[in-house]
Motif scaffolding. Structure first.
Motif, PDB file in Angstrom:
ATOM      1  N   ALA A   1      12.797  -1.935  -0.143  1.00 32.79           N
ATOM      2  CA  ALA A   1      14.006  -1.245  -0.595  1.00 32.79           C
ATOM      3  C   ALA A   1      14.550  -1.879  -1.869  1.00 32.79           C
ATOM      4  N   HIS A   2      14.575  -3.203  -1.930  1.00 34.94           N
ATOM      5  CA  HIS A   2      15.074  -3.892  -3.120  1.00 34.94           C
ATOM      6  C   HIS A   2      14.208  -3.560  -4.331  1.00 34.94           C
ATOM      7  N   ARG A   3      12.907  -3.537  -4.120  1.00 32.69           N
ATOM      8  CA  ARG A   3      12.005  -3.219  -5.229  1.00 32.69           C
ATOM      9  C   ARG A   3      12.251  -1.801  -5.751  1.00 32.69           C
TER      10      ARG A   3
ATOM     11  N   ASP B   1      13.707   6.787 -11.449  1.00 36.44           N
ATOM     12  CA  ASP B   1      14.782   7.309 -10.597  1.00 36.44           C
ATOM     13  C   ASP B   1      14.281   7.704  -9.214  1.00 36.44           C
ATOM     14  N   ASP B   2      13.063   8.228  -9.128  1.00 35.10           N
ATOM     15  CA  ASP B   2      12.519   8.595  -7.820  1.00 35.10           C
ATOM     16  C   ASP B   2      12.372   7.361  -6.934  1.00 35.10           C
ATOM     17  N   ALA B   3      11.909   6.252  -7.511  1.00 36.64           N
ATOM     18  CA  ALA B   3      11.773   5.021  -6.740  1.00 36.64           C
ATOM     19  C   ALA B   3      13.142   4.504  -6.301  1.00 36.64           C
ATOM     20  N   LYS B   4      14.146   4.631  -7.171  1.00 33.08           N
ATOM     21  CA  LYS B   4      15.500   4.212  -6.799  1.00 33.08           C
ATOM     22  C   LYS B   4      15.990   4.995  -5.580  1.00 33.08           C
ATOM     23  N   MET B   5      15.798   6.317  -5.612  1.00 27.79           N
ATOM     24  CA  MET B   5      16.267   7.145  -4.500  1.00 27.79           C
ATOM     25  C   MET B   5      15.532   6.818  -3.208  1.00 27.79           C
ATOM     26  N   THR B   6      14.222   6.580  -3.311  1.00 27.82           N
ATOM     27  CA  THR B   6      13.455   6.251  -2.115  1.00 27.82           C
ATOM     28  C   THR B   6      13.868   4.889  -1.567  1.00 27.82           C
ATOM     29  N   GLY B   7      14.119   3.925  -2.461  1.00 30.02           N
ATOM     30  CA  GLY B   7      14.598   2.625  -2.004  1.00 30.02           C
ATOM     31  C   GLY B   7      15.937   2.738  -1.298  1.00 30.02           C
ATOM     32  N   ALA B   8      16.830   3.596  -1.823  1.00 30.11           N
ATOM     33  CA  ALA B   8      18.132   3.791  -1.182  1.00 30.11           C
ATOM     34  C   ALA B   8      17.982   4.427   0.197  1.00 30.11           C
ATOM     35  N   MET B   9      17.082   5.408   0.313  1.00 28.54           N
ATOM     36  CA  MET B   9      16.875   6.048   1.609  1.00 28.54           C
ATOM     37  C   MET B   9      16.267   5.078   2.613  1.00 28.54           C
ATOM     38  N   LEU B  10      15.321   4.242   2.152  1.00 29.24           N
ATOM     39  CA  LEU B  10      14.744   3.258   3.062  1.00 29.24           C
ATOM     40  C   LEU B  10      15.810   2.263   3.509  1.00 29.24           C
ATOM     41  N   ALA B  11      16.671   1.840   2.577  1.00 27.48           N
ATOM     42  CA  ALA B  11      17.762   0.931   2.951  1.00 27.48           C
ATOM     43  C   ALA B  11      18.646   1.558   4.005  1.00 27.48           C
TER      44      ALA B  11
ATOM     45  N   ASP C   1       0.822  -1.210   0.000  1.00 22.11           N
ATOM     46  CA  ASP C   1       0.000   0.000   0.000  1.00 22.11           C
ATOM     47  C   ASP C   1       0.859   1.264   0.000  1.00 22.11           C
ATOM     48  N   LEU C   2       2.085   1.151   0.474  1.00 20.67           N
ATOM     49  CA  LEU C   2       2.960   2.319   0.569  1.00 20.67           C
ATOM     50  C   LEU C   2       3.849   2.476  -0.658  1.00 20.67           C
ATOM     51  N   TYR C   3       4.128   1.389  -1.370  1.00 17.54           N
ATOM     52  CA  TYR C   3       5.109   1.444  -2.453  1.00 17.54           C
ATOM     53  C   TYR C   3       4.773   2.447  -3.557  1.00 17.54           C
ATOM     54  N   PRO C   4       3.509   2.672  -3.939  1.00 15.02           N
ATOM     55  CA  PRO C   4       3.245   3.675  -4.992  1.00 15.02           C
ATOM     56  C   PRO C   4       3.805   5.064  -4.671  1.00 15.02           C
TER      57      PRO C   4
END
Length: 640
Positions: free
Chosen positions: A475-477, A484-494, A442-445
């Motif tokens: 984070a992996h997803r 690119d926005d999803a990549k940055m958010t995944g990196a921050m969550l990691a 539910d949060l990933y979008p």
């Protein structure tokens, strides 16, 4: 005899020649050995001499050579102490600064203070203001009377910017001083300033440091901003003596703006007093709400104690009382506990309470006939927030207002919002943050949101609401996404959750987009991993990261989140410090509209002042002033 006499003369001449040779050699050696000293003496005479051309040449020579000649630098610094002419003193100091020598390691305290004192007396107001700000570089000297004298003079300066800088500098140095009393007296002096904006901040400072023991000052004769600050300081320091605020609320000769502010102040009083004062406002029939009383009713809804705003109603919900300003809140503020349950507002969760009947008529009247109550929508939203009443299924209000109503209900404790594919971002975030059993999908979008502040909130909420395995999947997803926005958010969550360490390092090494790579490097930094730069040399991240705040291609709020997580002063300084050269951010929009207060309060001590997301802009602006002033007073303590 003649032969003997000739030999004698030969010996005499030879001895004389040897003596002359030795003397010449010694003289040459002495001259060569003393040449630098004589050159320095000549330079010093030129620096302080009457010839302007010679002095100019000497200053240029000083700029070029003092940095590589310790003896020259020492001689000039030693001579500087005897220079009486202030203009010449500043010129020599400027030359030393250009040579890289004007710092605390080379310049004695007396010269440093004299330079600030001279600049603080300049005719140019900008130079005087800069000199006052320069005092902040002398925190170890906070107890030095010479430094305090500079600020005392600046507090009486004819220019408002100089006086304002002097007030905030005195407040900050107060936290660094062993004896804060001289700085408290400077703040008290500023409370009488002829400009309301300066006097108001001084009264807020006094309320926060509590030297007045509840004394409200002559608030009746003060301009509105100063009267507000006086009344707040009095009730904040002595909540058991609310009479000044009650007078401001009930006396007919009080300006309407001050009376409306007194409504807000009731949240600082004891519940019995607040209830008695605010109940008449809550009892006003919705049809009788006008532009004259709307603001007072709005503030009464938010300031009413929870015990008074609750009673028997048609169904259960959760009501959240406002904490008294300055008192600890229930949830911890340490960023190390980001895996703990997230709370949707700055108000700590209480036990489930029934609905608030005093607020229900307002809500129901609006829902039944919204067109007849145009202009009171903020009151409905505030009441919905305080009660957690779910929105009606058949809501005839405009679409945007229905969304706000749902958001207010969710942040008020309602847990029944159905997350669907096209749910608005803020509602999706609030619902996940407040759900008893949230789902990562539910949060990933939100990881691909165009709004960097929303992406920050998404990974922040994820780090607090989900376990390590769930966060690793999220984070992996994000890291493998094409967006690119999803990549940055995944990196921050990691980085926040401490997951996918190896994979994050691999993705950082192959990322070819500079902004994305910079955010991935922030993730590595938050995980405690070395961040390789050019030539595989480790990047000094604590010095490098603040520079990202001025890069237009890097999301600023994301950098701030990393700085906050790593306990770096630059993060809170950027958000709360009033004296900074960095571009400022709109805090009303960031903390309120974008709900970044959820993040900021997590990195503040429990006693930090609150911010109300559903208050009117005037109260929010005042709360930001209080929060910033509190930070100025406590900044030194927080980062020792």
């Amino acid at each position: 005899m003649r032969g003997s006499s000739g030999w004698h003369w030969k010996r005499l001449i030879l001895s004389l020649m040897v003596t002359l040779a030795v003397s010449a050699l010694v003289s040459w050696g002495v001259a060569r050995w003393t040449a630098p000293w004589r050159a320095r003496q000549a330079l010093l005479r030129q620096l302080t001499g009457p010839d302007p051309a010679a002095r100019h040449r000497a200053l240029l020579y000083l700029v070029a050579h003092a940095g590589t000649s310790p003896a020259l630098a020492h001689a000039v610094i030693e001579r500087l102490g005897s220079v009486r002419d202030s203009a010449l003193f500043l010129k020599i100091g400027s030359a030393l600064d250009q040579a890289g020598l004007w710092d605390r390691a080379h310049i004695p305290t007396s010269l440093w203070l004299r330079q600030i004192a001279i600049r603080a007396s300049e005719g140019d107001r900008y130079i005087r203001a800069q000199a006052v700000q320069q005092c902040l570089t002398l925190r170890p000297l906070a107890d030095d009377p010479r430094l305090q004298a500079i600020l005392q003079k600046a507090c009486a300066d004819k220019n408002i910017d100089v006086r304002s800088n002097a007030l905030f500098t005195a407040a900050e140095l107060r936290g660094a001083a062993h004896n804060p009393d001289p700085y408290t007296r400077l703040i008290e002096f500023a409370s009488h300033d002829r400009r309301p904006e300066i006097a108001a901040h001084a009264w807020i400072f006094l309320g926060l440091i509590n030297p007045a023991s509840g004394t409200p000052g002559n608030w009746r004769q003060a301009p509105v901003p100063v009267a507000d600050a006086m009344l707040w300081a009095a009730l904040h320091t002595n909540p058991d003596k609310p009479q000044p605020a009650l007078d401001a609320l009930t006396k007919p000769d009080v300006p309407p703006a001050v009376r409306a502010f007194a409504v807000y102040l009731m949240h600082l009083a004891d519940p019995h007093t607040a209830t008695a004062a605010l109940t008449p406002l809550l009892a006003i029939n919705p049809e009788h709400i006008t532009s004259d009383n709307q603001l007072m009713v709005w503030r009464a809804i938010l300031a009413t104690p929870a015990a008074a705003a609750t009673g028997q109603g048609p169904g259960p919900s959760r009501s959240r009382p406002h904490p008294r300003e300055g008192q600890p809140q229930s949830e911890p503020s340490s960023p190390s506990s980001l895996s703990s349950t997230d709370r949707p507002t700055d108000i700590p969760t209480s036990h489930p309470l029934p609905l608030a009947p005093a607020l229900l008529p307002l809500i129901n009247a609006y829902r039944l006939a919204p067109s007849s109550l145009a202009g009171v929508e903020p009151l409905i939203l505030a009441a919905t927030y305080r009660t957690g009443v779910p929105p009606r299924a058949m809501n005839r209000a405009p679409k945007e207002l229905r969304r706000l109503e749902a958001l207010a209900a969710i942040e008020g404790g309602w847990q029944g919002y159905p997350i669907v594919r096209d749910s608005p971002e803020m509602l999706r975030l609030a619902a996940v943050a407040g759900a008893p059993h949230p789902h990562p999908q539910d949060l990933y979008p939100l990881f691909s949101s165009d709004n960097s502040a929303m992406r920050d909130l998404a990974c922040f909420v994820a780090a607090r609401r989900f376990d390590s395995q769930q966060n690793a999947i999220l984070a992996h997803r994000g890291l493998i996404a094409f967006n690119d926005d999803a990549k940055m958010t995944g990196a921050m969550l990691a980085g926040l959750a401490g997951v996918e360490r190896t994979f994050l390092a691999k993705r950082t090494a192959v990322e070819d987009q500079a902004p994305v790579r910079a955010i991935m490097q922030l993730g590595l930094w938050m995980q405690g991993q070395p961040v390789p730069g050019a030539g595989n040399e480790p990047i000094p991240m604590a010095q490098w990261v603040p520079g990202l705040l001025i890069r237009p291609d890097v999301p600023r709020t994301t950098v701030l989140l990393a700085l906050l997580q790593m306990h770096q002063r630059a993060g809170l300084d950027y958000i709360l410090a009033p004296q900074t050269t960095l571009p400022k951010i709109d805090l009303l929009q960031l903390l309120g509209d974008q709900r970044w207060w959820r993040i900021v309060r997590r990195y503040l001590p429990a006693e930090a002042p609150p911010f109300w997301p559903w208050a009117d802009p005037e109260i929010q602006a005042f709360q930001i002033d209080v929060l910033r002033d509190w930070y100025v007073l406590n900044r030194d303590r927080m980062f020792r």
